[in-house]
Design a protein around this motif. Structure first.
Motif, PDB file in Angstrom:
ATOM      1  N   ARG A   1     105.438   6.791  28.081  1.00 36.77           N
ATOM      2  CA  ARG A   1     104.288   6.318  29.425  1.00 36.77           C
ATOM      3  C   ARG A   1     104.383   4.337  29.591  1.00 36.77           C
ATOM      4  O   ARG A   1     104.093   3.957  28.231  1.00 36.77           O
ATOM      5  N   ALA A   2     104.105   4.086  30.574  1.00 36.47           N
ATOM      6  CA  ALA A   2     104.197   2.160  29.773  1.00 36.47           C
ATOM      7  C   ALA A   2     102.773   1.934  30.221  1.00 36.47           C
ATOM      8  O   ALA A   2     101.562   2.332  31.509  1.00 36.47           O
TER       9      ALA A   2
ATOM     10  N   MET B   1     105.193   0.711  25.782  1.00 36.42           N
ATOM     11  CA  MET B   1     105.859   2.255  26.014  1.00 36.42           C
ATOM     12  C   MET B   1     104.754   2.897  25.015  1.00 36.42           C
ATOM     13  O   MET B   1     104.996   2.418  24.037  1.00 36.42           O
ATOM     14  N   MET B   2     104.345   3.763  25.169  1.00 32.58           N
ATOM     15  CA  MET B   2     103.568   4.502  24.803  1.00 32.58           C
ATOM     16  C   MET B   2     104.031   6.267  24.723  1.00 32.58           C
ATOM     17  O   MET B   2     104.128   6.635  25.904  1.00 32.58           O
ATOM     18  N   GLY B   3     103.509   6.871  23.628  1.00 31.16           N
ATOM     19  CA  GLY B   3     103.199   8.618  23.712  1.00 31.16           C
ATOM     20  C   GLY B   3     102.229   9.029  24.293  1.00 31.16           C
ATOM     21  O   GLY B   3     101.151   8.536  23.242  1.00 31.16           O
ATOM     22  N   ASP B   4     101.662  10.380  24.847  1.00 28.21           N
ATOM     23  CA  ASP B   4     100.317  10.877  24.662  1.00 28.21           C
ATOM     24  C   ASP B   4      99.846  11.687  23.392  1.00 28.21           C
ATOM     25  O   ASP B   4      99.027  11.987  22.934  1.00 28.21           O
ATOM     26  N   ASN B   5     101.360  12.285  23.415  1.00 29.76           N
ATOM     27  CA  ASN B   5     100.999  12.149  22.055  1.00 29.76           C
ATOM     28  C   ASN B   5     100.617  11.342  20.811  1.00 29.76           C
ATOM     29  O   ASN B   5     101.559  11.402  19.452  1.00 29.76           O
TER      30      ASN B   5
ATOM     31  N   GLN C   1      99.841  10.044  17.525  1.00 31.51           N
ATOM     32  CA  GLN C   1      99.725  10.547  15.759  1.00 31.51           C
ATOM     33  C   GLN C   1     101.630  11.462  15.689  1.00 31.51           C
ATOM     34  O   GLN C   1     101.759  11.284  14.862  1.00 31.51           O
ATOM     35  N   ASN C   2     102.340  11.780  16.935  1.00 33.58           N
ATOM     36  CA  ASN C   2     103.460  11.857  16.978  1.00 33.58           C
ATOM     37  C   ASN C   2     104.249  11.883  18.561  1.00 33.58           C
ATOM     38  O   ASN C   2     105.297  12.359  18.126  1.00 33.58           O
ATOM     39  N   SER C   3     104.607  10.588  17.658  1.00 35.60           N
ATOM     40  CA  SER C   3     105.042   9.871  19.587  1.00 35.60           C
ATOM     41  C   SER C   3     105.883   8.394  18.570  1.00 35.60           C
ATOM     42  O   SER C   3     104.953   7.441  17.911  1.00 35.60           O
ATOM     43  N   GLU C   4     106.973   8.085  18.507  1.00 32.92           N
ATOM     44  CA  GLU C   4     107.903   6.950  18.186  1.00 32.92           C
ATOM     45  C   GLU C   4     107.537   6.078  19.368  1.00 32.92           C
ATOM     46  O   GLU C   4     108.561   6.496  20.400  1.00 32.92           O
ATOM     47  N   ASP C   5     107.017   5.198  19.171  1.00 33.41           N
ATOM     48  CA  ASP C   5     107.073   4.366  20.219  1.00 33.41           C
ATOM     49  C   ASP C   5     106.869   3.098  19.997  1.00 33.41           C
ATOM     50  O   ASP C   5     106.788   2.603  18.985  1.00 33.41           O
ATOM     51  N   SER C   6     106.610   2.158  21.210  1.00 31.29           N
ATOM     52  CA  SER C   6     106.524   0.330  20.866  1.00 31.29           C
ATOM     53  C   SER C   6     105.298  -0.165  19.979  1.00 31.29           C
ATOM     54  O   SER C   6     106.202  -0.964  19.221  1.00 31.29           O
ATOM     55  N   ARG C   7     104.537   0.921  19.349  1.00 32.77           N
ATOM     56  CA  ARG C   7     104.220   0.516  17.726  1.00 32.77           C
ATOM     57  C   ARG C   7     104.791   0.665  16.521  1.00 32.77           C
ATOM     58  O   ARG C   7     104.935  -0.123  15.700  1.00 32.77           O
ATOM     59  N   PHE C   8     105.820   0.568  16.675  1.00 31.04           N
ATOM     60  CA  PHE C   8     107.121   1.162  16.002  1.00 31.04           C
ATOM     61  C   PHE C   8     108.526   0.206  15.947  1.00 31.04           C
ATOM     62  O   PHE C   8     108.460  -0.546  15.668  1.00 31.04           O
ATOM     63  N   TYR C   9     108.512  -0.254  17.651  1.00 35.28           N
ATOM     64  CA  TYR C   9     109.967  -0.959  17.463  1.00 35.28           C
ATOM     65  C   TYR C   9     109.119  -2.041  18.700  1.00 35.28           C
ATOM     66  O   TYR C   9     110.321  -3.217  19.434  1.00 35.28           O
ATOM     67  N   GLY C  10     108.319  -2.073  19.397  1.00 33.96           N
ATOM     68  CA  GLY C  10     107.641  -3.042  20.579  1.00 33.96           C
ATOM     69  C   GLY C  10     108.000  -2.896  21.546  1.00 33.96           C
ATOM     70  O   GLY C  10     108.230  -1.858  21.907  1.00 33.96           O
TER      71      GLY C  10
END
Length: 530
Positions: free
Chosen positions: A265-266, A449-453, A455-464
């Motif tokens: 999700r953007a 970009m982030m997932g709604d789940n 604490q179980n989503s590999e999203d922009s918190r990890f790859y920017g």
């Protein structure tokens, strides 16, 4: 290659074509010079081989042209009486150079009104399949592409086993950058499990001739920009997700359009300021307002009363889809992923003593989080604030800010654009290509970009940041949904829209009715004709 280099390359191809066909043009009643004029020579050639003019367009569409050019080679020699299977093999195996032999060494005669109908049933099947592949490739590349949801990062909006149609035209279709690729697949050819594209991806060799065949980034006009909270498919910006690219287990460097596909999700748009407090996203210091179909999930510690839980019952009664694991087995504590609403219901379960949301405290450093510089005490639940780069905007480059923009400067607006950029430091001073740099102006937009789940989503918190040129399209439609837990189709999700308000409504009955009307119309039309 740059656009100028591609222009020169195309001109060279026109000269090669002209030298190899000009005598054939003359024998077909045309002028020799017509074989050398770019684009016009293709239009004339379509007349010579008695094919529609719009085939010319197909010759210039990346990927599609890989199919059409050999077809035109074969059609050309057949227009001059070279119809044998051997002739067909020779023109294809020599990459069209067999036409030179026909042009200069043979005394051939132009067949003006040759029969275009395939002479055998096999030929008719091949012709039909070929143009079905061409049509599907055009739709797949420029209009709509199917995807499947493999992970639970967007539960409950998109479920594992949902099959999507992703629109290319909403944001504008991105033209293929990889010019030599197997049609209708992404990065891997099915069955044989080998890569589907020509690229020197074992090493980042800027001098590789294979990599010089890449086209620069271009996007057709769309009718909207990426809007907040839209579910977007994009190419994984870091590089390759190994489990999505199963060839030999290696880590590959890949061209942008062949990087693994991700869907999130953007939540952050260009120019936004973003932070995460207690697991909640804030945009420009205001809480992110999610659409009502979005149901964020968090991990909870569930204190059991000793009897355990039946996963199938939890799925059917509470719609708990993520795997249940132990948090502390000795204390009979479970880790269960729940929405806030489900967590309230679950407190009333007869085997539940307590339900506590797991939120990392402020100051507790989390691992592998962007920008991975080791200097920030951020975690997945307490993150930021950060600025999301916007095209044309200028930011200060300092010792503290440079790690956030380093990959942008060195890779997204550096190596991937054919530019040599390198960030280094002289004490606390930032150097760009060895020279002091205090500011930087962005060349494209970026998204968060982030997932709604959560604490179980590999999203922009990890790859920017996700660059604009990595955006593939907008998720618009679920056409099929397979429930692995029940081993059956989720009929209520078939033909539902991804966006919108309220519970998804299935349009399957309307589709079936339209299909029956179409077949009925065709049946009576053919009967009337007969």
């Amino acid at each position: 290659m740059t656009l100028l280099q591609w222009f020169i390359f195309i001109l060279i191809i026109q000269v090669i074509h002209g030298l190899g066909t000009w005598k054939l043009y003359v024998k077909a009643g045309r002028q020799a010079w017509e074989a050398f004029v770019p684009v016009y020579n293709a239009v004339v050639l379509m007349k010579i081989i008695n094919r529609p003019w719009w085939w010319t367009i197909l010759l210039f569409i990346p990927i599609v042209n890989l199919i059409m050019i050999p077809v035109v080679w074969v059609e050309t020699i057949r227009s001059f009486g070279k119809n044998s299977t051997l002739d067909t093999f020779l023109v294809i195996l020599t990459f069209g150079l067999y036409i030179y032999y026909v042009n200069y060494a043979l005394d051939v005669t132009y067949i003006k009104d040759r029969d275009l109908k395939p002479r055998t049933s096999a030929g008719e099947w091949i012709s039909s399949i070929l143009f079905a592949v061409v049509a599907a490739t055009i739709v797949h590349t420029y209009v709509m592409q199917p995807f499947v949801i493999p992970t639970s990062s967007l539960e409950k909006t998109l479920l594992v086993g949902d099959y999507l149609f992703v629109s290319k035209f909403h944001y504008g279709a991105r033209l293929p950058m990889t010019t030599v690729s197997f049609p209708m697949v992404h990065d891997t050819i099915p069955v044989v499990r080998s890569k589907s594209f020509l690229y020197d991806d074992d090493r980042n060799d800027k001098d590789s001739w294979k990599n010089k065949l890449q086209l620069p980034y271009l996007r057709l006009p769309g009718f909207q920009d990426v809007e907040r909270n839209e579910i977007v498919v994009f190419n994984y910006p870091i590089d390759t997700v190994k489990q999505f690219f199963a060839t030999d287990g290696k880590h590959y460097l890949k061209p942008i359009d062949k990087k693994s596909n991700y869907v999130k999700r953007a939540v952050g748009l260009p120019g936004d300021s973003l932070k995460i407090v207690d697991g909640k996203v804030y945009i420009n210091n205001e809480p992110l307002q999610l659409p009502d179909r979005a149901k964020p999930q968090y991990n909870y510690i569930v204190q059991g009363k000793g009897q355990g839980f039946n996963p199938q019952a939890l799925y059917e009664v509470y719609d708990i889809t993520d795997p249940i694991s132990w948090y502390n087995q000795n204390e009979r504590q479970y880790r269960i992923t729940l929405t806030d609403k489900t967590a309230e219901r679950f407190r009333n379960h007869p085997n539940v003593a307590s339900v506590t949301k797991i939120i990392d405290e402020k100051g507790a450093k989390g691992g592998n989080l962007f920008p991975n510089n080791g200097r920030l005490d951020w975690n997945g639940d307490q993150y930021g604030s950060i600025y999301i780069p916007q095209k044309g905007k200028t930011v200060d480059l300092t010792y503290d800010s440079a790690p956030f923009y380093r990959r942008i400067i060195e890779v997204y607006e550096g190596a991937e654009m054919g530019i040599e950029n390198k960030i280094t430091y002289n004490g606390n001073q930032v150097l760009l290509n060895g020279k002091p740099a205090t500011t930087y102006t962005f060349k494209q937009d970026y998204y968060w970009m982030m997932g709604d789940n959560r604490q179980n989503s590999e999203d922009s918190r990890f790859y920017g940041y996700v660059p604009e040129n990595h955006i593939v399209g907008k998720a618009v439609f679920v056409w099929m949904s397979w429930d692995a837990n029940k081993g059956g189709v989720r009929w209520e999700r078939l033909f539902t829209t991804v966006g919108g308000s309220g519970e998804p409504t299935s349009y399957l009955p309307y589709f079936v009715i339209a299909l029956l009307v179409w077949f009925g119309f065709n049946y009576f039309r053919k009967r009337k004709k007969a």
